[in-house]
Design a protein around this motif. Sequence first.
Motif: not given
Length: 380
Positions: A293-304
């Motif tokens: 996906l064209p979004i930040s690879k971040a822990g918060s992304t994984a969380h949501y």
Amino acid sequence: MSKNVVILGGGTGGTMVANHIARTMRDEIKRGEITLTQITETENHIYQPSFLFVSINHARVEDYTRKQKSILSSGVNLVVDTATKVDPSSNSIALASGKTISYDFLVISTGAYPDFNSVPGLAETADNFYTPEGAEKLRDKLINFEGGKIVITIDVPHKCPVAPLELIFMLDDLYREKGIRDKVDLMYTYPIGRLHSLEPVANWAAPEFEARGINSEVFFNVESIDPKKKVINTLEGSEVPFDILVSIPAHKGAQVIRDSGLGDEGGFIPTNRHSLKAEGYNNVYVLGDATNLPISKAGSTAHYEADVVAENLIAELRGLSPSHMYDGKVFCFVEAGLGKATYVSFSYSQPPAPTPATEMIHWFKLAFNEMYWLSAKGVL
Ligand SMILES: Cc1cc2nc3c(=O)[nH]c(=O)nc-3n(C[C@H](O)[C@H](O)[C@H](O)COP(=O)(O)OP(=O)(O)OC[C@H]3O[C@@H](n4cnc5c(N)ncnc54)[C@H](O)[C@@H]3O)c2cc1C
């Protein structure tokens, strides 16, 4: 008959999904209607954002390491093993131990990894703060540094897109505190024509750099590094000498994803941006750094994303239609140095708008570092 749910990956995303399902489906798991299994490579779970603080000697890796078993709900069977192949045609996963695990539903959260061989000379010359060993080695160099030039190079994609900015601000602090800032040339580079891929973040960072005397060069794409001369050569023709080089190389998807033929050329799994199902596979969900996906690879992304995946999977297991949709939500704190931080919050439809950095936000970031485990357990 019991339905088998397998979660591949025991990092941020995989752990949050496992605990969410285990909590909500406690009764079905107890009655044996659902079997929940998590496969992950290592017994330990390390909170990766701590590496930033390890590299400047503000934390130790062991302070941010827990046994995976200790953060999983009791309804989750933990298998510590390396998956070698995922075969969606037979709904099965082969493990390095020789075992095979079958699933009715699979959740993949296998992460993204820096490719230290992406550029000639990088592996033997550059330091990094993206692995525990890398952060500790870098810490030893940074705290003993007495002056010279530190260069940060960045390639994309990489996880936590704001981490390199945070490091440069924290280095500015470190050498001010040591009283040798005038002897240290800090240089930040970025591959495109501004300081960050998110334009509002780039616009926020530029005056901060100016105020702190942090040098930068954009359109800076590393072609090779000469380990003997300690010089970076770029595709654009620059030749930049350094004393310490900190590189964030382009990341790849997990080896098992590439070996299974499930990823794109970078090893990232084509994923539906709203349902988070793997394209072409109705019983496979993907989240976190493993998606394309064209979004930040971040822990918060994984969380949501974990909330969406878990709720949809619970609905499917209960015979309902999955109706939750991921909206691209990301939230990241950004350390700005001098005891302050800002944050960015954005989604597919809403761009980020960093606010001026404050001490309060800095303390929120530090507090979240401690509360991560509650978040992984699903308490927060
Ligand atoms: C220096 C640094 C700073 C960061 N700072 C922030 C921050 O401030 N905020 C933020 O939101 N994010 C931050 N991040 C990013 C965040 O840590 C990741 O985006 C997040 O961990 C992604 O979660 P994930 O579940 O997708 O992958 P991971 O947490 O990386 O988990 C992947 C899991 O898959 C397992 N695995 C992989 N292959 C296999 C296999 N073959 N068999 C079995 N198991 C396997 C791994 O062992 C691991 O447990 C930072 C990252 C770094 C490195």
